[in-house]
Design an enzyme around this catalytic site. Structure first.
Site, PDB file in Angstrom:
ATOM      1  N   ARG A 162       2.595   0.342  -6.918  1.00 42.63           N
ATOM      2  CA  ARG A 162       1.967  -0.982  -6.820  1.00 42.63           C
ATOM      3  C   ARG A 162       2.298  -1.641  -5.491  1.00 42.63           C
ATOM      4  NH1 ARG A 162       3.158  -0.294 -12.076  1.00 42.63           N
ATOM      5  NH2 ARG A 162       1.309  -0.242 -13.404  1.00 42.63           N
ATOM      6  N   ILE A 206       3.352  -4.405  -3.006  1.00 42.05           N
ATOM      7  CA  ILE A 206       4.361  -5.462  -3.183  1.00 42.05           C
ATOM      8  C   ILE A 206       3.745  -6.858  -3.055  1.00 42.05           C
ATOM      9  CG2 ILE A 206       5.125  -5.718  -0.768  1.00 42.05           C
ATOM     10  CD1 ILE A 206       8.021  -5.368  -1.854  1.00 42.05           C
ATOM     11  N   ASN A 221      -6.760   1.297   5.888  1.00 41.98           N
ATOM     12  CA  ASN A 221      -6.698   0.686   7.212  1.00 41.98           C
ATOM     13  C   ASN A 221      -6.041   1.644   8.196  1.00 41.98           C
ATOM     14  OD1 ASN A 221      -7.741  -1.851   6.292  1.00 41.98           O
ATOM     15  ND2 ASN A 221      -5.740  -2.273   5.389  1.00 41.98           N
ATOM     16  N   VAL A 267       1.423  -0.462   7.970  1.00 36.41           N
ATOM     17  CA  VAL A 267       2.373   0.632   7.747  1.00 36.41           C
ATOM     18  C   VAL A 267       1.739   1.938   8.242  1.00 36.41           C
ATOM     19  CG1 VAL A 267       3.753   1.877   6.041  1.00 36.41           C
ATOM     20  CG2 VAL A 267       3.277  -0.565   5.715  1.00 36.41           C
ATOM     21  N   HIS A 292      -2.331   5.488   3.692  1.00 43.54           N
ATOM     22  CA  HIS A 292      -2.379   4.957   2.327  1.00 43.54           C
ATOM     23  C   HIS A 292      -3.789   4.493   2.044  1.00 43.54           C
ATOM     24  CE1 HIS A 292      -1.074   1.785   5.097  1.00 43.54           C
ATOM     25  NE2 HIS A 292      -1.720   0.911   4.340  1.00 43.54           N
TER      26      HIS A 292
HETATM   27  P1  AMP Z   1      -1.963  -1.959   5.620  1.00 47.13           P
HETATM   28  O1  AMP Z   1      -1.062  -1.039   6.414  1.00 47.13           O
HETATM   29  O2  AMP Z   1      -2.442  -3.125   6.427  1.00 47.13           O
HETATM   30  O3  AMP Z   1      -3.089  -1.216   4.969  1.00 47.13           O
HETATM   31  O4  AMP Z   1      -1.127  -2.594   4.448  1.00 47.13           O
HETATM   32  C1  AMP Z   1       0.131  -2.128   4.015  1.00 47.13           C
HETATM   33  C2  AMP Z   1       0.357  -2.604   2.611  1.00 47.13           C
HETATM   34  O5  AMP Z   1       1.646  -2.174   2.213  1.00 47.13           O
HETATM   35  C3  AMP Z   1       0.316  -4.124   2.420  1.00 47.13           C
HETATM   36  O6  AMP Z   1      -0.666  -4.430   1.430  1.00 47.13           O
HETATM   37  C4  AMP Z   1       1.738  -4.465   1.929  1.00 47.13           C
HETATM   38  O7  AMP Z   1       1.756  -5.494   0.980  1.00 47.13           O
HETATM   39  C5  AMP Z   1       2.193  -3.145   1.366  1.00 47.13           C
HETATM   40  N1  AMP Z   1       3.638  -2.942   1.361  1.00 47.13           N
HETATM   41  C6  AMP Z   1       4.501  -3.141   2.378  1.00 47.13           C
HETATM   42  N2  AMP Z   1       5.741  -2.811   2.004  1.00 47.13           N
HETATM   43  C7  AMP Z   1       5.657  -2.408   0.721  1.00 47.13           C
HETATM   44  C8  AMP Z   1       6.619  -1.942  -0.227  1.00 47.13           C
HETATM   45  N3  AMP Z   1       7.923  -1.837   0.054  1.00 47.13           N
HETATM   46  N4  AMP Z   1       6.188  -1.602  -1.480  1.00 47.13           N
HETATM   47  C9  AMP Z   1       4.870  -1.718  -1.790  1.00 47.13           C
HETATM   48  N5  AMP Z   1       3.932  -2.141  -0.932  1.00 47.13           N
HETATM   49  C10 AMP Z   1       4.324  -2.486   0.301  1.00 47.13           C
END
Ligand code: AMP
Length: 127
Positions: free
Chosen positions: A34, A36, A97, A106, A110
């Site tokens: 899920r 965060i 993304n 990140v 994903h």
């Molecule tokens: P993006 O790289 O822009 O597609 O988004 C990265 C996603 O990772 C965001 O929606 C964050 O809320 C999510 N995220 C960041 N750190 C964590 C974590 N430790 N656990 C779960 N989701 C995370």
């Protein structure tokens, strides 16, 4: 140009067990957990376990087994979350993304599985 993977990114740390996650599904090559900061009632991230930065990197460098596993895991997460469109769910959106234009936070591939409410149109106007 070569793809550069930073193994200090937060999803690499999740895969190494260095930080916790709220797992939805784990398979031999993929992990679903899920988000965060959920943006919808269903907001699950699906990642491959291998070191891939983006979808294009994964599609180029991953094995057939990894790609098959990842694709099926995304579908299974949709079904487990109740957003599948086999007549019992109301649908979903997949987002992956990449890079600065994609506003990727990140740098580990994903796919966001979003659903559980109407999600509006696909894109906001650029800001
Ligand atoms: P993006 O790289 O822009 O597609 O988004 C990265 C996603 O990772 C965001 O929606 C964050 O809320 C999510 N995220 C960041 N750190 C964590 C974590 N430790 N656990 C779960 N989701 C995370």
């Amino acid at each position: 140009m070569a793809y550069a993977y930073d193994d200090q990114n937060i999803f690499a740390k999740i895969l190494r067990g260095e930080i916790p996650n709220d797992t939805v599904l784990e398979t031999p090559h993929s992990l679903a957990f899920r988000d965060i900061r959920p943006q919808a009632p269903v907001h699950v991230l699906v990642i491959p376990k291998g070191p891939y930065v983006s979808y294009d990197h994964f599609a180029q460098a991953a094995s057939d087994a990894e790609i098959l596993d990842f694709t099926r895991t995304v579908g299974e997460v949709c079904r487990m979350s109740g957003v599948q469109i086999d007549g019992s769910g109301d649908g979903f959106r997949l987002i992956s993304n990449a890079g600065p234009h994609g506003v990727q936070e990140v740098p580990h591939l994903h796919v966001h599985v979003l659903g559980g409410r109407g999600l509006g149109r696909m894109l906001e106007p650029a800001v």
